[in-house]
Write a protein that holds these residues in place. Structure first.
Motif, PDB file in Angstrom:
ATOM      1  N   THR A 129       0.869  -1.167   0.000  1.00 35.00           N
ATOM      2  CA  THR A 129       0.000   0.000   0.000  1.00 35.00           C
ATOM      3  C   THR A 129       0.913   1.226   0.000  1.00 35.00           C
ATOM      4  OG1 THR A 129      -1.658  -1.248   1.242  1.00 35.00           O
ATOM      5  CG2 THR A 129      -1.916   1.140   1.170  1.00 35.00           C
ATOM      6  N   VAL A 130       0.638   2.141  -0.915  1.00 37.19           N
ATOM      7  CA  VAL A 130       1.495   3.304  -1.123  1.00 37.19           C
ATOM      8  C   VAL A 130       0.699   4.582  -0.857  1.00 37.19           C
ATOM      9  CG1 VAL A 130       2.855   4.571  -2.853  1.00 37.19           C
ATOM     10  CG2 VAL A 130       2.847   2.058  -2.860  1.00 37.19           C
ATOM     11  N   VAL A 131       1.335   5.550  -0.199  1.00 38.31           N
ATOM     12  CA  VAL A 131       0.739   6.863   0.016  1.00 38.31           C
ATOM     13  C   VAL A 131       1.498   7.862  -0.859  1.00 38.31           C
ATOM     14  CG1 VAL A 131       0.302   8.724   1.664  1.00 38.31           C
ATOM     15  CG2 VAL A 131       0.139   6.347   2.409  1.00 38.31           C
ATOM     16  N   LYS A 132       0.726   8.589  -1.684  1.00 39.87           N
ATOM     17  CA  LYS A 132       1.319   9.634  -2.527  1.00 39.87           C
ATOM     18  C   LYS A 132       0.677  10.972  -2.194  1.00 39.87           C
ATOM     19  CE  LYS A 132       2.309   8.631  -6.915  1.00 39.87           C
ATOM     20  NZ  LYS A 132       2.064   8.239  -8.319  1.00 39.87           N
ATOM     21  N   GLU A 166       4.206  12.503  -5.170  1.00 39.04           N
ATOM     22  CA  GLU A 166       5.401  11.994  -4.495  1.00 39.04           C
ATOM     23  C   GLU A 166       5.016  10.856  -3.550  1.00 39.04           C
ATOM     24  OE1 GLU A 166       8.743  13.489  -1.229  1.00 39.04           O
ATOM     25  OE2 GLU A 166       7.164  14.865  -1.860  1.00 39.04           O
ATOM     26  N   ILE A 167       5.759   9.761  -3.618  1.00 38.96           N
ATOM     27  CA  ILE A 167       5.534   8.663  -2.669  1.00 38.96           C
ATOM     28  C   ILE A 167       6.104   9.098  -1.330  1.00 38.96           C
ATOM     29  CG2 ILE A 167       6.120   6.286  -2.057  1.00 38.96           C
ATOM     30  CD1 ILE A 167       6.145   5.660  -5.073  1.00 38.96           C
ATOM     31  N   VAL A 168       5.220   9.137  -0.317  1.00 37.92           N
ATOM     32  CA  VAL A 168       5.641   9.589   1.014  1.00 37.92           C
ATOM     33  C   VAL A 168       5.532   8.475   2.062  1.00 37.92           C
ATOM     34  CG1 VAL A 168       5.056  11.982   0.501  1.00 37.92           C
ATOM     35  CG2 VAL A 168       3.365  10.514   1.627  1.00 37.92           C
ATOM     36  N   GLY A 169       4.978   7.327   1.658  1.00 41.51           N
ATOM     37  CA  GLY A 169       4.862   6.221   2.597  1.00 41.51           C
ATOM     38  C   GLY A 169       4.506   4.928   1.902  1.00 41.51           C
ATOM     39  N   THR A 170       4.947   3.832   2.486  1.00 42.85           N
ATOM     40  CA  THR A 170       4.600   2.505   1.979  1.00 42.85           C
ATOM     41  C   THR A 170       4.440   1.539   3.148  1.00 42.85           C
ATOM     42  OG1 THR A 170       6.923   1.847   1.749  1.00 42.85           O
ATOM     43  CG2 THR A 170       5.870   2.769  -0.209  1.00 42.85           C
ATOM     44  N   HIS A 205       7.547  13.739   6.419  1.00 40.99           N
ATOM     45  CA  HIS A 205       6.097  13.539   6.525  1.00 40.99           C
ATOM     46  C   HIS A 205       5.701  12.801   7.812  1.00 40.99           C
ATOM     47  CE1 HIS A 205       5.503  15.056   2.489  1.00 40.99           C
ATOM     48  NE2 HIS A 205       6.532  14.326   2.128  1.00 40.99           N
ATOM     49  N   LEU A 218      -2.323   5.275   7.260  1.00 34.46           N
ATOM     50  CA  LEU A 218      -1.889   4.165   6.419  1.00 34.46           C
ATOM     51  C   LEU A 218      -2.055   2.833   7.141  1.00 34.46           C
ATOM     52  CD1 LEU A 218      -0.531   2.924   3.925  1.00 34.46           C
ATOM     53  CD2 LEU A 218       1.688   3.640   4.883  1.00 34.46           C
TER      54      LEU A 218
END
Length: 146
Positions: free
Chosen positions: A34-37, A41-45, A70, A79
């Motif tokens: 699961t990816v946070v953009k 920009e990718i800011v978390g996975t 972040h 997340l």
């Protein structure tokens, strides 16, 4: 004799398209990212997987990362909670129930520990010297449906 049998099984599995396709499908059915953009920009996975078979009801978080600039803005909590809800839905779609979520973090990673505890995880065990001498990993478990 056993060595020849093992070689036969390995050769048979990896050279048959149907079996290889099945293993790839199983891998992707059980492993998730699961990816946070934000603004492209990718800011978390968060990398997570079903442990063993779905009827056991267990998910393991293998890796969880939020970009340094972040952190402590609620992104990690959102997340983590999103992944837990997604995992519940995955299990329900197969007729099973998510029972537990397991993860590890370093004993010295206080922000991660606080986040897990805020979401309801409990420290369950310590693994001393796991990644190196003097480095203790903590096992955290979220129990949902015992």
């Amino acid at each position: 004799m056993l060595k020849n049998l093992f070689e036969f099984i390995v050769l048979d599995l990896y050279h048959m398209v149907e079996e290889a396709s099945w293993f790839v499908k199983c891998y992707f059915d059980y492993h998730h990212i699961t990816v946070v953009k934000l603004k492209g920009e990718i800011v978390g996975t968060l990398f997570w997987r079903v442990s063993e078979e779905k009827h056991h009801g267990i998910v393991v978080i293998d890796d969880f990362w939020i970009g340094e600039k972040h952190r402590r803005k609620g992104i990690g909590e959102k997340l983590l909670r999103t992944v837990i809800e997604d995992a519940k839905k995955l299990f329900e779609s197969s007729g099973y129930v998510l029972r537990r979520v397991l993860t590890t973090t370093g004993e010295d990673n206080i922000p991660a520990r606080k986040l897990y505890e805020k979401v309801g995880f409990k420290k369950n065990a310590e693994l001393k010297d796991l990644f190196g001498k003097g480095e203790t990993e903590l096992i955290y478990i979220l129990s949902l449906n015992p």
